[in-house]
Structure formats: C-alpha cells, structure tokens
Design an enzyme around this catalytic site. Structure first.
Site, short mmCIF file in Angstrom:
data_model
loop_
_atom_site.label_atom_id
_atom_site.label_comp_id
_atom_site.label_asym_id
_atom_site.label_seq_id
_atom_site.Cartn_x
_atom_site.Cartn_y
_atom_site.Cartn_z
N THR A 1 29.50 29.49 41.66
CA THR A 1 28.90 29.58 40.33
C THR A 1 29.97 29.46 39.23
O THR A 1 29.68 28.94 38.15
CB THR A 1 28.10 30.88 40.12
OG1 THR A 1 28.98 31.99 40.19
CG2 THR A 1 26.99 31.02 41.15
N ILE B 1 44.49 34.61 50.29
CA ILE B 1 45.68 34.94 49.50
C ILE B 1 46.71 33.83 49.72
O ILE B 1 46.86 33.31 50.83
CB ILE B 1 46.20 36.34 49.89
CG1 ILE B 1 45.21 37.36 49.34
CG2 ILE B 1 47.61 36.57 49.35
CD1 ILE B 1 45.66 38.78 49.32
N ASN C 1 43.33 32.62 38.06
CA ASN C 1 42.31 33.21 38.93
C ASN C 1 41.34 34.02 38.09
O ASN C 1 41.74 34.62 37.10
CB ASN C 1 43.00 34.13 39.95
CG ASN C 1 42.01 34.83 40.86
OD1 ASN C 1 41.11 34.20 41.44
ND2 ASN C 1 42.13 36.15 41.00
N HIS D 1 38.93 37.30 38.33
CA HIS D 1 38.70 38.49 39.16
C HIS D 1 37.60 39.33 38.50
O HIS D 1 37.64 39.56 37.28
CB HIS D 1 39.99 39.31 39.29
CG HIS D 1 39.81 40.50 40.17
ND1 HIS D 1 39.78 40.41 41.55
CD2 HIS D 1 39.59 41.82 39.88
CE1 HIS D 1 39.55 41.61 42.06
NE2 HIS D 1 39.44 42.48 41.07
N GLU E 1 53.12 36.09 43.06
CA GLU E 1 53.15 36.53 44.46
C GLU E 1 52.45 37.88 44.68
O GLU E 1 52.18 38.26 45.81
CB GLU E 1 54.60 36.56 44.98
CG GLU E 1 55.52 37.59 44.35
CD GLU E 1 56.00 37.22 42.94
OE1 GLU E 1 55.61 36.15 42.42
OE2 GLU E 1 56.74 38.02 42.36
N ASP F 1 46.51 39.62 42.38
CA ASP F 1 45.92 40.05 41.09
C ASP F 1 46.97 40.64 40.14
O ASP F 1 46.63 41.41 39.24
CB ASP F 1 44.78 41.06 41.30
CG ASP F 1 43.63 40.47 42.10
OD1 ASP F 1 43.34 39.27 41.92
OD2 ASP F 1 43.03 41.20 42.91
N GLU G 1 27.46 36.68 34.50
CA GLU G 1 26.77 36.09 33.33
C GLU G 1 27.47 36.42 32.03
O GLU G 1 27.63 35.56 31.17
CB GLU G 1 25.33 36.62 33.26
CG GLU G 1 24.40 35.94 34.23
CD GLU G 1 23.01 36.57 34.22
OE1 GLU G 1 22.17 36.08 34.96
OE2 GLU G 1 22.78 37.57 33.49
#
Ligand code: GAR
Length: 206
Positions: free
Chosen positions: A15, A96, A111, A113, A151, A154, A181
């Site tokens: 999505t 990862i 990324n 999260h 490295e 997160d 959303e």
C-alpha cells in the site's frame, strides 16, 4: 535535468508503494521517477501494483538465492545498478540490510516505520507487531516515521514524522490502518519528493 531514479523495495501488500505510484501519477513526485520495484517475496501483491502502473519489477528471494545475506544483497545491487537507481525506498521491506549494503548507498536509502521512533522500533519490530506493542504499552499517541537507513535498524536520521491518536477499542489491525491512512501514505511520498529534489540539486551543482 533528469529526474532522480527511484527503486521501491517491498515484501507484501504494497500500500505504501501504491501511495508512491499515486503521487507520481498525480504530479506530487515531480523530481523523481520509480524505475524499479524489488520484492523479497514471490507472489507479493505489490508486484501486481507495479505491473498495473507499468513499472518493471524483480523478485530477489533470499532462500531462492541460496540463503546467504551476501547472495541476497548482491542480487539486489545488480538489479539496482542495471536500472541506474539513485534513491532506494524501503516500503514494507521486511529484511534487514547489512552494513556493507547501507554503506554502499549511504544517505540514499529511506524507510517508513509505523511508529514514532524511538518508540517501538529496532530489530524484530515490524508490521502488526509494532501496533501490538504500542497498544499493550498503553500509549495514547503513536504515528509513523520516515528516516534514512544506516547500519542500525531504524536508527538513521529522521526525515519526517506524524502523530496519530490511539482510540478506545483499537485493535492492532484498526490502528495499523489509521496509521497508514493518516501518516504513512502522506509522509512517504513527501519524503520521496524531498530526497529526489535534493539528489537532483546535487547533480546540478556537481
Ligand atoms: C507498513 O505499515 C510499514 O510501515 C511497515 O510494514 C507495513 C507494510 O505495508 N514496515 C515496517 O514495519 C518496517 N519496520 P505495505 O506493504 O502495505 O506498504
């Protein structure tokens, strides 16, 4: 000046990939172009989303590639190199990446999260588990974060964050949907444009 070439790495429903495709088609990603989708899972619905949008995709499955991180990442790198990718977007990518991969693409991987980092993040925290953890802790506000990838899982520099309220009676599934959303599907295209424009600028000034 040519647009920044983007690869989106996925593992599942896609999505967030769809949000990026919609942004591109709606003119909200003027500095970037999605040139490749890489899926770590064969049969992921994200692959169909790419096909519908006319974007080439490739499957790099660790098991199929012999099971080593090295073979997995070198297959991904080969696909990225061939497509001339300049920006990598992890959008529900559930593997990862090693330090040698993140170093090779330093400041070129982002990324999304589904929490407000540094809460509910790091190794083992992905997908619904993040929302389960937020609900079981009892926080009243959660959200999403887009960050640079280094490295530390997160652990890279935060680019954008947005808070989302937790409501009475939320389940991990209802919370996941609201966070997507209200936060993820907005933040990720915005961060993609920010990064794409910055990379275009760098090329112009080089
Ligand atoms: C999204 O909620 C994304 O933030 C999360 O997985 C979901 C993928 O959904 N990613 C992580 O948890 C990474 N640590 P999608 O395939 O529909 O975009």
């Amino acid at each position: 000046m040519t647009k920044t070439k983007i690869a989106v790495l996925v593992s599942g429903g896609g999505t967030n990939l769809q949000a990026l495709i919609d942004a591109q088609q709606g003119g909200a990603l003027p500095s970037g172009e999605i040139v490749l989708v890489v899926s770590s899972q064969r049969g992921a619905y994200a692959i169909e989303r790419a096909a519908k949008a006319g974007i080439p995709s490739v499957v790099c499955n660790k098991k199929e590639l012999g099971g080593t991180q090295e073979a997995f990442e070198s297959a991904i790198c080969a696909a990225l190199d061939e497509a001339g990718v300049e920006l990598i977007i992890l959008a529900g990518f559930m593997s990862i990446l090693s330090e040698s991969f993140t170093t090779r693409y330093r400041d070129r991987i982002i990324n999304v999260h589904p929490s407000l980092i540094p809460s509910f993040c790091g190794k083992g925290m992905y997908g619904l588990k993040v929302h389960e953890a937020a609900l079981s802790y009892g926080v009243k506000v959660t959200g999403a974060t887009v960050h640079l990838v280094n490295e530390i899982p997160d652990g890279g520099r935060i680019l954008l964050q947005k808070a989302v309220e937790i409501l009475e009676g939320d389940t991990p599934e209802t919370l996941q949907r609201r966070v997507m959303e209200q936060a993820e599907w907005k933040l990720l295209p915005a961060a993609a444009e920010l990064m794409s424009a910055a990379i275009m600028n760098e090329k112009e000034n080089a």
